[in-house]
Design an enzyme around this catalytic site. Structure first.
Site, PDB file in Angstrom:
ATOM      1  N   PHE A  14       0.814  -1.217   0.000  1.00 46.13           N
ATOM      2  CA  PHE A  14       0.000   0.000   0.000  1.00 46.13           C
ATOM      3  C   PHE A  14       0.853   1.275   0.000  1.00 46.13           C
ATOM      4  N   ALA A  85       7.403  -5.219   4.931  1.00 44.34           N
ATOM      5  CA  ALA A  85       7.058  -5.729   6.263  1.00 44.34           C
ATOM      6  C   ALA A  85       5.799  -6.560   6.178  1.00 44.34           C
ATOM      7  N   THR A 136       6.547   2.685  12.753  1.00 45.79           N
ATOM      8  CA  THR A 136       5.145   2.958  13.056  1.00 45.79           C
ATOM      9  C   THR A 136       5.002   3.608  14.425  1.00 45.79           C
ATOM     10  N   ASP A 137       3.847   4.244  14.670  1.00 48.61           N
ATOM     11  CA  ASP A 137       3.608   4.787  16.018  1.00 48.61           C
ATOM     12  C   ASP A 137       3.289   3.680  17.021  1.00 48.61           C
ATOM     13  N   GLU A 138       2.996   2.459  16.522  1.00 50.34           N
ATOM     14  CA  GLU A 138       2.602   1.375  17.442  1.00 50.34           C
ATOM     15  C   GLU A 138       3.743   0.943  18.351  1.00 50.34           C
ATOM     16  N   TYR A 162       3.104  -7.679  16.095  1.00 53.39           N
ATOM     17  CA  TYR A 162       3.516  -6.790  14.993  1.00 53.39           C
ATOM     18  C   TYR A 162       4.355  -5.629  15.528  1.00 53.39           C
ATOM     19  N   LYS A 166       8.326  -4.624  14.881  1.00 54.62           N
ATOM     20  CA  LYS A 166       8.765  -3.335  14.319  1.00 54.62           C
ATOM     21  C   LYS A 166       9.722  -2.637  15.291  1.00 54.62           C
ATOM     22  N   ASN A 191      -1.912   5.723  11.514  1.00 55.16           N
ATOM     23  CA  ASN A 191      -2.672   4.854  10.607  1.00 55.16           C
ATOM     24  C   ASN A 191      -2.856   5.498   9.235  1.00 55.16           C
ATOM     25  N   LYS A 201      -7.507  -3.982   6.239  1.00 52.25           N
ATOM     26  CA  LYS A 201      -7.404  -2.927   7.246  1.00 52.25           C
ATOM     27  C   LYS A 201      -8.742  -2.198   7.374  1.00 52.25           C
ATOM     28  N   PRO A 217     -17.574  -5.074  10.795  1.00 49.98           N
ATOM     29  CA  PRO A 217     -17.209  -5.503  12.149  1.00 49.98           C
ATOM     30  C   PRO A 217     -16.488  -4.424  12.949  1.00 49.98           C
ATOM     31  N   TYR A 219     -14.589  -3.772  16.490  1.00 48.92           N
ATOM     32  CA  TYR A 219     -14.026  -4.482  17.646  1.00 48.92           C
ATOM     33  C   TYR A 219     -14.416  -3.749  18.937  1.00 48.92           C
ATOM     34  N   ARG A 226      -7.546   6.210  16.613  1.00 46.59           N
ATOM     35  CA  ARG A 226      -6.369   6.094  15.762  1.00 46.59           C
ATOM     36  C   ARG A 226      -6.105   7.474  15.154  1.00 46.59           C
TER      37      ARG A 226
HETATM   38  P1  NAD Z   1       1.498  -3.695   3.156  1.00 46.97           P
HETATM   39  O1  NAD Z   1       1.236  -4.921   3.967  1.00 46.97           O
HETATM   40  O2  NAD Z   1       0.418  -3.104   2.341  1.00 46.97           O
HETATM   41  O3  NAD Z   1       2.724  -3.981   2.167  1.00 46.97           O
HETATM   42  C1  NAD Z   1       3.878  -4.631   2.559  1.00 46.97           C
HETATM   43  C2  NAD Z   1       4.648  -5.019   1.293  1.00 46.97           C
HETATM   44  O4  NAD Z   1       5.872  -5.633   1.688  1.00 46.97           O
HETATM   45  C3  NAD Z   1       3.908  -6.013   0.407  1.00 46.97           C
HETATM   46  O5  NAD Z   1       3.960  -5.586  -0.932  1.00 46.97           O
HETATM   47  C4  NAD Z   1       4.681  -7.302   0.601  1.00 46.97           C
HETATM   48  O6  NAD Z   1       4.659  -8.147  -0.544  1.00 46.97           O
HETATM   49  C5  NAD Z   1       6.076  -6.776   0.883  1.00 46.97           C
HETATM   50  N1  NAD Z   1       6.896  -7.736   1.639  1.00 46.97           N
HETATM   51  C6  NAD Z   1       6.529  -8.442   2.739  1.00 46.97           C
HETATM   52  N2  NAD Z   1       7.550  -9.218   3.138  1.00 46.97           N
HETATM   53  C7  NAD Z   1       8.592  -8.970   2.295  1.00 46.97           C
HETATM   54  C8  NAD Z   1       9.911  -9.433   2.213  1.00 46.97           C
HETATM   55  N3  NAD Z   1      10.390 -10.340   3.080  1.00 46.97           N
HETATM   56  N4  NAD Z   1      10.706  -8.962   1.226  1.00 46.97           N
HETATM   57  C9  NAD Z   1      10.235  -8.064   0.334  1.00 46.97           C
HETATM   58  N5  NAD Z   1       8.980  -7.594   0.366  1.00 46.97           N
HETATM   59  C10 NAD Z   1       8.158  -8.030   1.333  1.00 46.97           C
HETATM   60  O7  NAD Z   1       2.089  -2.652   4.191  1.00 46.97           O
HETATM   61  P2  NAD Z   1       1.917  -1.062   4.215  1.00 46.97           P
HETATM   62  O8  NAD Z   1       0.680  -0.718   4.934  1.00 46.97           O
HETATM   63  O9  NAD Z   1       2.169  -0.520   2.877  1.00 46.97           O
HETATM   64  O10 NAD Z   1       3.142  -0.686   5.188  1.00 46.97           O
HETATM   65  C11 NAD Z   1       4.426  -0.414   4.651  1.00 46.97           C
HETATM   66  C12 NAD Z   1       5.371  -0.084   5.791  1.00 46.97           C
HETATM   67  O11 NAD Z   1       4.892   1.037   6.516  1.00 46.97           O
HETATM   68  C13 NAD Z   1       5.525  -1.223   6.804  1.00 46.97           C
HETATM   69  O12 NAD Z   1       6.868  -1.251   7.224  1.00 46.97           O
HETATM   70  C14 NAD Z   1       4.633  -0.798   7.952  1.00 46.97           C
HETATM   71  O13 NAD Z   1       5.096  -1.319   9.177  1.00 46.97           O
HETATM   72  C15 NAD Z   1       4.790   0.707   7.898  1.00 46.97           C
HETATM   73  N6  NAD Z   1       3.647   1.479   8.414  1.00 46.97           N
HETATM   74  C16 NAD Z   1       2.393   1.202   7.967  1.00 46.97           C
HETATM   75  C17 NAD Z   1       1.330   1.977   8.432  1.00 46.97           C
HETATM   76  C18 NAD Z   1      -0.085   1.722   7.975  1.00 46.97           C
HETATM   77  O14 NAD Z   1      -1.003   2.321   8.515  1.00 46.97           O
HETATM   78  N7  NAD Z   1      -0.317   0.876   6.979  1.00 46.97           N
HETATM   79  C19 NAD Z   1       1.565   3.007   9.363  1.00 46.97           C
HETATM   80  C20 NAD Z   1       2.879   3.241   9.799  1.00 46.97           C
HETATM   81  C21 NAD Z   1       3.913   2.476   9.309  1.00 46.97           C
HETATM   82  O1  DAU Z   2      -0.709   2.983  13.764  1.00 48.92           O
HETATM   83  C1  DAU Z   2      -0.022   2.520  12.640  1.00 48.92           C
HETATM   84  C2  DAU Z   2      -0.460   1.114  12.312  1.00 48.92           C
HETATM   85  O2  DAU Z   2      -1.792   1.210  11.804  1.00 48.92           O
HETATM   86  C3  DAU Z   2       0.446   0.428  11.298  1.00 48.92           C
HETATM   87  O3  DAU Z   2       1.736   0.288  11.845  1.00 48.92           O
HETATM   88  C4  DAU Z   2      -0.120  -0.942  10.909  1.00 48.92           C
HETATM   89  O4  DAU Z   2       0.679  -1.520   9.891  1.00 48.92           O
HETATM   90  C5  DAU Z   2      -1.531  -0.747  10.395  1.00 48.92           C
HETATM   91  O5  DAU Z   2      -2.103  -2.004  10.124  1.00 48.92           O
HETATM   92  C6  DAU Z   2      -2.386   0.002  11.426  1.00 48.92           C
HETATM   93  O6  DAU Z   2      -2.636  -0.830  12.585  1.00 48.92           O
HETATM   94  P1  DAU Z   2      -4.086  -0.906  13.271  1.00 48.92           P
HETATM   95  O7  DAU Z   2      -4.190  -2.169  14.011  1.00 48.92           O
HETATM   96  O8  DAU Z   2      -4.396   0.349  14.005  1.00 48.92           O
HETATM   97  O9  DAU Z   2      -4.992  -0.918  11.919  1.00 48.92           O
HETATM   98  P2  DAU Z   2      -6.323  -1.709  11.541  1.00 48.92           P
HETATM   99  O10 DAU Z   2      -6.834  -1.121  10.269  1.00 48.92           O
HETATM  100  O11 DAU Z   2      -6.145  -3.172  11.613  1.00 48.92           O
HETATM  101  O12 DAU Z   2      -7.312  -1.291  12.712  1.00 48.92           O
HETATM  102  C7  DAU Z   2      -7.649   0.082  12.943  1.00 48.92           C
HETATM  103  C8  DAU Z   2      -8.569   0.121  14.153  1.00 48.92           C
HETATM  104  O13 DAU Z   2      -9.832  -0.477  13.779  1.00 48.92           O
HETATM  105  C9  DAU Z   2      -8.071  -0.678  15.339  1.00 48.92           C
HETATM  106  O14 DAU Z   2      -8.462  -0.022  16.525  1.00 48.92           O
HETATM  107  C10 DAU Z   2      -8.806  -2.006  15.222  1.00 48.92           C
HETATM  108  C11 DAU Z   2     -10.130  -1.612  14.608  1.00 48.92           C
HETATM  109  N1  DAU Z   2     -10.747  -2.623  13.726  1.00 48.92           N
HETATM  110  C12 DAU Z   2      -9.983  -3.179  12.740  1.00 48.92           C
HETATM  111  C13 DAU Z   2     -10.525  -4.138  11.881  1.00 48.92           C
HETATM  112  C14 DAU Z   2      -9.680  -4.774  10.804  1.00 48.92           C
HETATM  113  C15 DAU Z   2     -12.088  -2.965  13.873  1.00 48.92           C
HETATM  114  O15 DAU Z   2     -12.791  -2.412  14.755  1.00 48.92           O
HETATM  115  N2  DAU Z   2     -12.620  -3.882  13.019  1.00 48.92           N
HETATM  116  C16 DAU Z   2     -11.889  -4.505  12.047  1.00 48.92           C
HETATM  117  O16 DAU Z   2     -12.445  -5.395  11.341  1.00 48.92           O
END
Ligand code: NAD
Ligand code: DAU
Length: 377
Positions: A14, A85, A136-138, A162, A166, A191, A201, A217, A219, A226
């Site tokens: 993403f 990741a 990440t902020d997590e 997770y 990280k 997020n 997500k 859904p 939770y 977030r």
């Molecule tokens: P994502 O799950 O959408 O994408 C992860 C990508 O990494 C995928 O394309 C996957 O194929 C690739 N990948 C996984 N394992 C691999 C490996 N061993 N070698 C090479 N490629 C690999 O994740 P995202 O949401 O785009 O997140 C990207 C980065 O940003 C991650 O490091 C995540 O921790 C960080 N991040 C995400 C969020 C969020 O809200 N999504 C917020 C803060 C930080």
């Molecule tokens: O804060 C940054 C993080 O945000 C990133 O590091 C992670 O990669 C990313 O996945 C995200 O983590 P969250 O756990 O916060 O994201 P998620 O979309 O899974 O959930 C967002 C919030 O919504 C969380 O409080 C859980 C809730 N949730 C999630 C799902 C999937 C629900 O209530 N129902 C659901 O079905």
């Protein structure tokens, strides 16, 4: 001699793909993008730039030392940006090991390849090179309602497998700077949401489930907070850190988007009610279901980007209101992409993940299979 090339990992995911598209559209870098194409990686996210002569896509693992070494020797990038990741908290609860493999071991191997590459440079190139870790902020854990937002000085307190993986990766990155002098940077973001996000997500799950006539859904009580940011704002923040960040420093990137989960879901339902009303005239809100909470669920995240804004002049362009609207419209218009990525593996995941949470014990698979991209409206 270093080239005006970046090695970016996780580019079929993403945020990595958003970075790759932005680099091709708005910058003059050459890009070598590396992705293992796990369940979360989709080449379709790179389609707009696949034929760009400045872009080379490589299918491979960040933990593959021989491959990464070859790529560094061949392309001589001036920076590595590590987005790759395992990123979904719920998957880390059901199966933590792949998170340690990719997020910890993968980062370790990438760092070691970078160190060997960096050691072979002359002093000018050594000073110019950067390794940037996308975190990440997590890693900071959870906040009480009255707590101030996370800063770069907030102690680490990861709560999910997770987040722990990280955090471990961040510690390695820090140690490679302190011990070996590697020129590293680390960014922390809240997020992300936006077009092309895999529908596991919260935001894309709710939009696509709503359109498919399925359950939405929530939770627990849905009052978790977030701090949401549009993914392009995150990417622009990362690129500002890459260009102007101080070596060895950590930078928070936040979108001033603190919102209760339930409010996000209500906004999605209300927006869909106005742009793609259900044929039975009812609101999408009727599809909301409160389900069993996530174990170890962090109650609140809030991230202060004051250092990044103050030092680097970066600030987010989108508010939650504008970014969410754009995102919902994108998913409404891109049902084909959603259909493509919601394959059998994903439907099995929905079944396994939500069966234990839903009162009827059936998961969400029936509803997504039922419409599989078709609209309730
Ligand atoms: P994502 O799950 O959408 O994408 C992860 C990508 O990494 C995928 O394309 C996957 O194929 C690739 N990948 C996984 N394992 C691999 C490996 N061993 N070698 C090479 N490629 C690999 O994740 P995202 O949401 O785009 O997140 C990207 C980065 O940003 C991650 O490091 C995540 O921790 C960080 N991040 C995400 C969020 C969020 O809200 N999504 C917020 C803060 C930080
Ligand atoms: O804060 C940054 C993080 O945000 C990133 O590091 C992670 O990669 C990313 O996945 C995200 O983590 P969250 O756990 O916060 O994201 P998620 O979309 O899974 O959930 C967002 C919030 O919504 C969380 O409080 C859980 C809730 N949730 C999630 C799902 C999937 C629900 O209530 N129902 C659901 O079905």
């Amino acid at each position: 001699m270093l080239k005006n090339t970046l090695l970016v990992t996780g580019t079929a995911g993403f945020i990595g793909s958003a970075c790759a598209r932005l680099l091709m559209d708005e910058y003059d870098f050459h890009l070598v993008s590396l992705d293992a194409l796990t369940y979360a990686g989709h080449l379709s996210t790179l389609l707009p730039i696949m034929d760009n002569p400045r872009h080379t896509f490589v299918h491979g693992d960040i933990a593959d030392t021989a491959l990464v070494t070859r790529l560094l020797d061949e392309h001589r990038p001036r920076a590595i940006l590590n987005f790759a990741a395992e990123s979904h908290v719920d998957r880390s609860i059901l199966g933590p090991e792949t998170f340690v493999q990719t997020n910890v071991v993968g980062t370790l191997r990438l760092l070691e390849c970078a160190r060997a590459y960096w050691n072979g440079m002359d002093e000018a190139d050594k000073a110019a090179f950067r390794y940037l870790q996308v975190s990440t902020d997590e890693v900071y854990g959870t906040l009480k309602p009255e707590d101030p937002a996370f800063t770069e000085d907030t102690p680490y307190a990861p709560n999910s497998p997770y987040a722990a993986s990280k955090a471990a990766a961040d510690h390695l990155v820090r140690a490679w700077h302190e011990t070996y002098g590697m020129p590293v940077l680390t960014t922390h973001c809240g997020n992300n949401y936006g077009p092309w996000q895999f529908p596991e997500k919260l935001i894309p799950l709710v939009i696509t489930q709503a359109l498919a006539g399925g359950d939405l859904p929530i939770y627990g009580d849905g009052m978790q907070v977030r701090d949401w940011i549009y993914m392009e704002d995150h990417v622009r923040g990362i690129l500002a850190v890459l260009e102007k960040g101080r070596v060895g420093e950590r930078y928070n990137i936040g979108g001033f988007g603190e919102t209760f989960n339930l409010n996000i879901v209500h906004t999605i339902c209300d927006t869909l009610d106005s742009i793609k009303p259900r044929s039975d005239g009812q609101s999408y809100r009727t599809q909301i279901r409160f389900v069993k909470d996530r174990p170890g669920h962090d109650r609140r995240y809030a991230i202060s980007p004051a250092k990044t804004s103050g030092e680097l002049g970066w600030s987010p362009r989108e508010s939650v209101a504008t970014g969410l609207r754009k995102t919902i419209e994108w998913y409404v218009a891109n049902g084909e992409w959603v259909k493509q990525v919601k394959d059998k593996g994903f439907r099995d995941w929905l079944e396994a993940q939500y069966a234990q949470r839903m009162a009827h014990g059936k998961g969400l698979a029936a509803s997504s299979a039922q419409a599989s991209g078709s609209s309730a409206g």
